[in-house]
Motif scaffolding. Structure first.
Motif, PDB file in Angstrom:
ATOM      1  N   THR A 148      77.770 100.613 -62.094  1.00  0.00           N
ATOM      2  CA  THR A 148      78.255 100.620 -63.932  1.00  0.00           C
ATOM      3  C   THR A 148      79.443 101.558 -63.510  1.00  0.00           C
ATOM      4  OG1 THR A 148      75.751 100.171 -65.290  1.00  0.00           O
ATOM      5  CG2 THR A 148      77.992 101.180 -65.948  1.00  0.00           C
ATOM      6  N   LYS A 191      80.992  97.801 -77.233  1.00  0.00           N
ATOM      7  CA  LYS A 191      79.800  96.681 -77.346  1.00  0.00           C
ATOM      8  C   LYS A 191      79.975  96.168 -78.751  1.00  0.00           C
ATOM      9  CE  LYS A 191      75.685  97.474 -78.272  1.00  0.00           C
ATOM     10  NZ  LYS A 191      75.854  97.537 -80.362  1.00  0.00           N
ATOM     11  N   TYR A 228      82.920  95.953 -71.508  1.00  0.00           N
ATOM     12  CA  TYR A 228      82.945  95.104 -73.120  1.00  0.00           C
ATOM     13  C   TYR A 228      81.687  94.479 -72.796  1.00  0.00           C
ATOM     14  CZ  TYR A 228      83.460  92.833 -77.619  1.00  0.00           C
ATOM     15  OH  TYR A 228      83.046  92.946 -78.758  1.00  0.00           O
ATOM     16  N   ALA A 229      80.415  95.226 -73.831  1.00  0.00           N
ATOM     17  CA  ALA A 229      78.927  94.041 -74.147  1.00  0.00           C
ATOM     18  C   ALA A 229      79.341  93.492 -74.162  1.00  0.00           C
ATOM     19  CB  ALA A 229      78.019  95.503 -73.916  1.00  0.00           C
ATOM     20  N   ASN A 231      77.104  90.902 -76.467  1.00  0.00           N
ATOM     21  CA  ASN A 231      76.257  89.993 -76.885  1.00  0.00           C
ATOM     22  C   ASN A 231      75.623  88.617 -76.652  1.00  0.00           C
ATOM     23  OD1 ASN A 231      73.436  89.622 -78.020  1.00  0.00           O
ATOM     24  ND2 ASN A 231      74.209  90.757 -79.964  1.00  0.00           N
ATOM     25  N   HIS A 243      76.470  84.419 -70.291  1.00  0.00           N
ATOM     26  CA  HIS A 243      76.678  85.281 -68.531  1.00  0.00           C
ATOM     27  C   HIS A 243      77.316  84.576 -67.969  1.00  0.00           C
ATOM     28  CE1 HIS A 243      76.007  85.840 -64.625  1.00  0.00           C
ATOM     29  NE2 HIS A 243      76.200  87.357 -64.641  1.00  0.00           N
ATOM     30  N   CYS A 253      80.743  93.331 -68.391  1.00  0.00           N
ATOM     31  CA  CYS A 253      78.708  93.726 -68.766  1.00  0.00           C
ATOM     32  C   CYS A 253      78.524  92.234 -70.156  1.00  0.00           C
ATOM     33  CB  CYS A 253      79.312  94.990 -69.700  1.00  0.00           C
ATOM     34  SG  CYS A 253      77.156  95.749 -69.891  1.00  0.00           S
ATOM     35  N   MET A 255      74.622  91.662 -72.999  1.00  0.00           N
ATOM     36  CA  MET A 255      74.296  92.612 -73.889  1.00  0.00           C
ATOM     37  C   MET A 255      73.446  92.205 -74.135  1.00  0.00           C
ATOM     38  SD  MET A 255      74.872  94.360 -77.458  1.00  0.00           S
ATOM     39  CE  MET A 255      73.798  93.899 -78.495  1.00  0.00           C
ATOM     40  N   HIS A 278      73.076  95.455 -70.540  1.00  0.00           N
ATOM     41  CA  HIS A 278      73.178  96.035 -71.686  1.00  0.00           C
ATOM     42  C   HIS A 278      71.993  96.222 -72.181  1.00  0.00           C
ATOM     43  CE1 HIS A 278      75.229  99.973 -73.224  1.00  0.00           C
ATOM     44  NE2 HIS A 278      74.538  98.951 -74.704  1.00  0.00           N
ATOM     45  N   HIS A 311      71.600  99.388 -68.237  1.00  0.00           N
ATOM     46  CA  HIS A 311      71.377 100.220 -69.516  1.00  0.00           C
ATOM     47  C   HIS A 311      70.492 100.163 -70.713  1.00  0.00           C
ATOM     48  CE1 HIS A 311      75.669  98.801 -69.100  1.00  0.00           C
ATOM     49  NE2 HIS A 311      75.524  99.921 -67.365  1.00  0.00           N
TER      50      HIS A 311
END
Length: 425
Positions: A148, A191, A228-229, A231, A243, A253, A255, A278, A311
């Motif tokens: 990470t 995030k 930036y995660a 979602n 993804h 990233c 989440m 994440h 994470h």
């Protein structure tokens, strides 16, 4: 307790158990129920089969009994139990051959029907342990802490980050405007909120396409891409597509709402991912808040480690939730602790956080391998977002240097204004 069976590889689970029957009997019932046995003897459970497949009780540490059950049991009530309820911490060894590298079956074994057994009036999974040869058969984190850091270009200090607020309601364009302000403040990590995934007012694809140009523009300025995660929580097909969209757009990233995507869903994503995962643990209180039911975080994070989150949220000290500071610190320590050769997780602190928690976090962890996320502690700073981010960094600089925040703030105005604004909130 069952005798040692040295001929078969095993993993162990440790439990708090409260029961209406003596602990030795309750533990043996659980060991049988979660392996080869049932509530009555059956012809097929031969001695040879039990030697191969039956779980065994390896340790019992007795605790003081109580005279009222923690949880109701119709089974106990039908028997008009009037005596004490026995308590103990119990370790049970399970044959690895019963399970194999199958996370769903592992969970069914250590956290399945045992919670519903009639004799049991309290039960919590406290910990699990396994040989590294077994743990290595699960995917594990692909990036972890070091991966990470490399992806984000952040080394030698905590990640200072925030959450898009308001939690929901911002359009894709409004989200990009918020990200612009945060990136201009040199934030490390942003995030999506767990409530924000693919709503009609800000569809995932529109949000991705609005946010990524902002991140790329600031990456050119900073020499690193603000992480930036996004979602991506949803069905497995949706998560894989999202993804891939983040990866193709240059994001760094993703989440997931781990509890609701599920262990098998996260494991599938991990086998596909080219980005850190994440893990947001929303819903955790349902698993943990009762002291005599559910999971401890020590066991919980190990299970998520096995399937590959990088994470994991641990709440925050002096935060807005019910969890004690000691529990939060213990959770973070467990993420960083060794476990069967599986890569450690980066603990994520959030909930009512600002610069003041830095000295306590550093004193308790002795590490900067963490994410420290602040919403109001950054966005609500008296001098604006940039000063909010700077105040968080200054709080950590003071902590690592062993200087009190009050002394450090005398020469650091952003931290000084944070102390003025947030000390009494």
């Amino acid at each position: 307790m069952s005798k040692q069976n040295s001929c078969r590889p095993e993993f162990t689970a440790r439990y708090f158990i409260e029961s209406s029957v003596p602990t030795e009997k309750a533990a043996d019932i659980i060991a049988g129920e979660q392996s080869s046995g049932t509530f009555m003897s059956l012809p097929g459970e031969t001695d040879a089969l039990k030697s191969r497949s039956r779980a065994r009780v390896t340790r019992i540490d007795t605790l003081p009994p109580v005279f009222e059950p923690s949880l109701r049991s119709a089974f106990v009530e039908r028997r008009a139990h009037k005596g004490m309820y026995h308590r103990a911490e119990v370790e049970i060894a399970f044959p690895i051959a019963n399970v194999g590298p199958n996370i769903s079956t592992l969970l069914a074994t250590v956290a399945g029907n045992l919670f519903e057994l009639g004799e049991v009036t309290g039960l919590k999974l406290l910990d699990i342990d396994m040989p590294s040869t077994y743990a290595s058969q699960f995917p594990g984190p692909k990036f972890g802490i070091e991966g990470t850091r490399k992806k984000a270009g952040i080394h030698g200090r905590p990640f200072i980050g925030t959450i898009i607020k308001p939690s929901i309601g911002l359009s894709a364009a409004e989200t990009a405007e918020m990200v612009e302000a945060l990136c201009a403040a040199d934030i490390d990590f942003i995030k999506d909120d767990e409530l924000l995934a693919d709503p009609p007012y800000a569809p995932f694809d529109e949000r991705l396409h609005a946010v990524m140009p902002v991140l790329k523009r600031h990456a050119d300025r900073l020499g690193r891409m603000p992480m930036y995660a996004f979602n991506i929580s949803g069905s497995i097909d949706e998560m894989l597509r999202r993804h891939d969209a983040v990866l193709a757009a240059g994001g760094t990233c993703v989440m997931v709402s781990a509890n609701w995507v599920g262990f098998a869903g996260v494991e599938h994503l991990r086998k596909h991912t080219e980005l850190p995962i994440h893990g947001h643990r929303n819903g955790w209180g349902a698993f943990s808040r009762h002291p005599h039911l559910g999971f401890s975080f020590a066991a919980y994070q190990k299970l998520w480690r096995l399937v590959g989150v990088d994470h994991l949220h641990v709440n925050g000290i002096r935060g807005k939730f019910s969890e004690s500071d000691d529990s939060v610190i213990a959770s973070a320590r467990s993420c960083l602790a060794p476990f069967a050769g599986v890569t450690p997780l980066m603990p994520v602190f959030s909930s009512g956080q600002w610069a003041s928690q830095a000295p306590d976090l550093y004193a308790n962890l002795g590490s900067t391998d963490l994410m420290h996320l602040a919403g109001g502690g950054i966005l609500g700073h008296l001098d604006g977002i940039a000063a909010g981010v700077l105040s968080m960094r200054e709080g950590w600089e003071a902590a690592v240097a062993g200087v009190s925040l009050e002394v450090f703030a005398k020469t650091h105005p952003a931290l000084q204004k944070a102390l003025i604004k947030f000390s009494h909130t």
